[in-house]
Design a protein around this motif. Structure first.
Motif, PDB file in Angstrom:
ATOM      1  N   PHE A 177       0.720  -1.119   0.018  1.00 64.87           N
ATOM      2  CA  PHE A 177       0.044  -0.019  -0.086  1.00 64.87           C
ATOM      3  C   PHE A 177       0.832   1.037   0.056  1.00 64.87           C
ATOM      4  N   PHE A 178       0.510   2.160  -0.693  1.00 61.10           N
ATOM      5  CA  PHE A 178       1.101   3.528  -0.633  1.00 61.10           C
ATOM      6  C   PHE A 178       0.379   4.614  -0.947  1.00 61.10           C
ATOM      7  N   TYR A 179       0.414   5.725  -0.476  1.00 61.83           N
ATOM      8  CA  TYR A 179      -0.212   6.990  -1.045  1.00 61.83           C
ATOM      9  C   TYR A 179       0.555   7.642  -2.139  1.00 61.83           C
ATOM     10  N   ILE A 180      -0.118   8.341  -3.128  1.00 62.42           N
ATOM     11  CA  ILE A 180       0.865   8.999  -4.321  1.00 62.42           C
ATOM     12  C   ILE A 180       0.152  10.464  -4.433  1.00 62.42           C
ATOM     13  N   THR A 181       1.194  11.361  -4.735  1.00 60.75           N
ATOM     14  CA  THR A 181       0.912  12.616  -4.729  1.00 60.75           C
ATOM     15  C   THR A 181       1.292  13.329  -5.913  1.00 60.75           C
ATOM     16  N   ASN A 182       1.202  14.365  -6.246  1.00 58.75           N
ATOM     17  CA  ASN A 182       1.458  14.885  -7.558  1.00 58.75           C
ATOM     18  C   ASN A 182       1.075  13.986  -8.958  1.00 58.75           C
ATOM     19  N   HIS A 183      -0.203  13.528  -8.871  1.00 56.38           N
ATOM     20  CA  HIS A 183      -0.497  12.659  -9.669  1.00 56.38           C
ATOM     21  C   HIS A 183      -1.363  13.463 -10.990  1.00 56.38           C
ATOM     22  N   GLY A 184      -1.609  14.426 -10.771  1.00 53.65           N
ATOM     23  CA  GLY A 184      -1.921  15.229 -12.150  1.00 53.65           C
ATOM     24  C   GLY A 184      -3.561  15.102 -12.528  1.00 53.65           C
ATOM     25  N   VAL A 185      -4.364  14.736 -11.623  1.00 52.89           N
ATOM     26  CA  VAL A 185      -5.549  14.432 -11.460  1.00 52.89           C
ATOM     27  C   VAL A 185      -6.137  15.764 -10.896  1.00 52.89           C
ATOM     28  N   ASP A 186      -7.002  16.473 -11.448  1.00 53.27           N
ATOM     29  CA  ASP A 186      -7.510  17.868 -11.115  1.00 53.27           C
ATOM     30  C   ASP A 186      -8.476  17.590  -9.993  1.00 53.27           C
ATOM     31  N   GLU A 187      -8.413  18.159  -8.807  1.00 49.11           N
ATOM     32  CA  GLU A 187      -9.356  18.157  -7.733  1.00 49.11           C
ATOM     33  C   GLU A 187     -10.664  18.505  -7.929  1.00 49.11           C
ATOM     34  N   ASP A 188     -10.883  19.319  -8.933  1.00 44.95           N
ATOM     35  CA  ASP A 188     -12.245  19.707  -9.287  1.00 44.95           C
ATOM     36  C   ASP A 188     -12.832  18.291  -9.979  1.00 44.95           C
ATOM     37  N   VAL A 189     -12.280  17.500 -10.779  1.00 47.50           N
ATOM     38  CA  VAL A 189     -12.736  16.264 -11.273  1.00 47.50           C
ATOM     39  C   VAL A 189     -13.136  15.292 -10.542  1.00 47.50           C
ATOM     40  N   ILE A 190     -12.113  15.116  -9.149  1.00 45.98           N
ATOM     41  CA  ILE A 190     -12.334  14.392  -8.319  1.00 45.98           C
ATOM     42  C   ILE A 190     -13.716  14.769  -7.396  1.00 45.98           C
ATOM     43  N   ALA A 191     -13.801  16.007  -7.162  1.00 48.61           N
ATOM     44  CA  ALA A 191     -14.833  16.637  -6.389  1.00 48.61           C
ATOM     45  C   ALA A 191     -16.119  16.092  -7.056  1.00 48.61           C
ATOM     46  N   ARG A 192     -16.411  16.314  -8.538  1.00 55.25           N
ATOM     47  CA  ARG A 192     -17.429  16.309  -9.290  1.00 55.25           C
ATOM     48  C   ARG A 192     -17.796  14.738  -9.243  1.00 55.25           C
ATOM     49  N   VAL A 193     -17.078  13.925  -9.270  1.00 53.44           N
ATOM     50  CA  VAL A 193     -17.263  12.646  -9.090  1.00 53.44           C
ATOM     51  C   VAL A 193     -18.010  11.920  -7.961  1.00 53.44           C
ATOM     52  N   PHE A 194     -17.649  12.511  -6.570  1.00 51.57           N
ATOM     53  CA  PHE A 194     -17.948  12.279  -5.440  1.00 51.57           C
ATOM     54  C   PHE A 194     -19.448  13.029  -5.616  1.00 51.57           C
ATOM     55  N   GLU A 195     -19.594  14.002  -6.032  1.00 52.63           N
ATOM     56  CA  GLU A 195     -21.059  14.504  -6.144  1.00 52.63           C
ATOM     57  C   GLU A 195     -21.984  13.815  -6.984  1.00 52.63           C
ATOM     58  N   ARG A 196     -21.534  13.356  -7.947  1.00 58.00           N
ATOM     59  CA  ARG A 196     -22.334  12.536  -8.817  1.00 58.00           C
ATOM     60  C   ARG A 196     -22.502  11.265  -8.181  1.00 58.00           C
ATOM     61  N   THR A 197     -21.627  10.586  -7.569  1.00 60.03           N
ATOM     62  CA  THR A 197     -21.721   9.459  -6.855  1.00 60.03           C
ATOM     63  C   THR A 197     -22.762   9.421  -5.751  1.00 60.03           C
ATOM     64  N   ARG A 198     -22.927  10.600  -4.896  1.00 61.36           N
ATOM     65  CA  ARG A 198     -23.986  10.903  -3.847  1.00 61.36           C
ATOM     66  C   ARG A 198     -25.324  10.868  -4.616  1.00 61.36           C
ATOM     67  N   GLU A 199     -25.394  11.700  -5.802  1.00 60.82           N
ATOM     68  CA  GLU A 199     -26.837  11.701  -6.602  1.00 60.82           C
ATOM     69  C   GLU A 199     -27.071  10.389  -7.049  1.00 60.82           C
ATOM     70  N   LEU A 200     -26.233   9.566  -7.343  1.00 59.62           N
ATOM     71  CA  LEU A 200     -26.744   8.401  -7.757  1.00 59.62           C
ATOM     72  C   LEU A 200     -27.258   7.435  -6.852  1.00 59.62           C
ATOM     73  N   PHE A 201     -26.436   7.412  -5.792  1.00 53.78           N
ATOM     74  CA  PHE A 201     -27.144   6.652  -4.455  1.00 53.78           C
ATOM     75  C   PHE A 201     -28.518   7.028  -3.972  1.00 53.78           C
ATOM     76  N   ASP A 202     -28.663   8.020  -4.238  1.00 56.17           N
ATOM     77  CA  ASP A 202     -30.038   8.720  -3.406  1.00 56.17           C
ATOM     78  C   ASP A 202     -31.012   8.748  -4.436  1.00 56.17           C
ATOM     79  N   LEU A 203     -30.945   7.886  -5.640  1.00 56.20           N
ATOM     80  CA  LEU A 203     -32.127   7.787  -6.578  1.00 56.20           C
ATOM     81  C   LEU A 203     -32.809   6.624  -5.664  1.00 56.20           C
TER      82      LEU A 203
END
Length: 387
Positions: free
Chosen positions: A79-105
């Motif tokens: 196991f290890f954490y990675i940083t400086n991975h290049g994935v925009d934080e807004d993209v990650i936040a958006r996926v969490f937001e859509r995931t919550r919407e999905l399971f609220d159906l």
């Protein structure tokens, strides 16, 4: 393992230290600070800990030393954490937001988005049992699978199981508009990141950087959205957020919003891995352990809910092509006399512990063992044929 769950250092993410000289510290068996050469996180230690100090490193994947650090982490913890991975934080936040919407159906709407044969779409609460020796019922979570998008009439779909189209919410009926596009964006980001990590793994093994590239032309990659129920885990009663297991494939790239993930140490204790801002958690799967003759570790982990709160977790499983032949890599198990007995990165040349296996058939067998809906589907017959 059934004692007091690991304790952290308070709410939120664990503090991260940057220092070249930090002495190991254990306070009343409750928490640990680890000596580091780069960055490490404070981690909780099991209530039954023997005092063993364990650590999960944070690796900058763009650093010149990344491959060396990856090798160390893969051999020690898996196991290890990675940083400086290049994935925009807004993209990650958006996926969490859509995931919550999905399971609220409503449940009836979610159950319209299921394909057990291809193992895509919605999976029910308690559908998955990963540790039958402990669990009295399935994992206290629901999920949603998204795989590589492949046309149903493509040759790939005809030749191999588990390739095909994804199943999506009915956006034309106004159900989660834009959901597919948001997931497609994240999926592509994860493919790129998985490729970068696979290159680091190859370098860490003393192999050419692109060694694994031919095995990922049509990866059996899966993005999985998970929501854990707000139910406190009771290990003695066999009720867990997710039962103890190791992952099946090459590697997993994980982001999560709250604590709950625990990793088993070599002496059987459990260490909590909390979210660290700006990082992903990476862990190795059984297939990579076979590929490396067990020089790299596939470590058991579980989810223990200590508070009655909803938890969201988004793992991405980066798996090779279905027909990939998995056998010990030549830097560990030289063939045709290569190596001449010379010491390499992993000591003397080794004899393979495992016979070659096909990646897709191996993954199918694991899905059949752990997923009730998949086992009941027509895919079960395919598993028997493949094995």
């Amino acid at each position: 393992r059934e004692g007091v769950p690991p304790m952290g250092l308070g709410e939120g993410s664990p503090p991260v230290l940057k220092s070249s000289v930090i002495l190991p510290l254990v306070v009343s068996g409750l928490f640990v600070a680890i000596y580091v050469g780069s960055e490490f996180a404070f981690l909780g230690v099991s209530g039954e800990s023997t005092g063993e100090i364990s650590s999960i490193p944070i690796i900058d994947v763009q650093a010149a030393s990344a491959a060396t650090e990856v090798r160390k982490a893969c051999r020690e913890t898996g196991f290890f954490y990675i940083t400086n991975h290049g994935v925009d934080e807004d993209v990650i936040a958006r996926v969490f937001e859509r995931t919550r919407e999905l399971f609220d159906l409503p449940l009836e709407e979610k159950e319209r988005i299921m394909d057990s044969v291809l193992n895509r779409g919605y999976t029910r609460i308690r559908e998955e049992i990963q540790d039958p020796s402990v669990q009295k019922e399935g994992d206290f979570k629901e999920g949603f699978y998204i795989g590589l998008e492949v046309s149903a009439d493509s040759q790939l779909s005809k030749d191999f199981p588990l390739y095909g189209p994804n199943i999506w919410p009915n956006e034309t009926a106004g159900i989660l508009p834009g959901f597919r596009n948001d997931m497609d964006i994240y999926f592509e980001e994860m493919i790129a990141l998985g490729t970068r990590i696979s290159e680091l793994l190859a370098e860490s093994l003393g192999l050419p950087r692109k060694y694994f590239e031919p095995d990922f032309t049509a990866p059996m990659a899966v993005l999985r959205l998970l929501r854990y129920l707000p139910v406190v885990s009771k290990i003695s009663e066999g009720k867990l957020g997710a039962g103890a297991h190791s992952d099946y494939g090459l590697l997993t790239i994980l982001t999560m919003d709250t604590p709950g993930l625990e990793v088993e140490t070599t002496n059987g204790d459990w260490i909590r891995i909390d979210p660290v801002p700006g990082t992903f958690v990476v862990n190795l799967g059984d297939m990579l352990a076979r590929w490396t003759n067990d020089m790299y570790r596939s470590t058991r982990h579980r989810v223990i809910m200590k508070e009655p709160t909803v938890r969201y977790s988004i793992p991405f499983f980066f798996e090779p092509n279905y027909d990939t032949k998995v056998e010990c890599v030549p830097s560990i198990c030289p063939t045709d006399g290569a190596g001449n007995g010379q010491l390499g990165l992993f000591g003397s040349p080794q004899v393979p512990k495992y016979p070659p296996t096909q990646s897709g058939a191996y993954l199918l067998s694991k899905l059949y063992q752990t997923h009730a809906d998949f086992a009941r589907s027509g895919a079960a017959d395919t598993v028997k044929e493949e094995l």
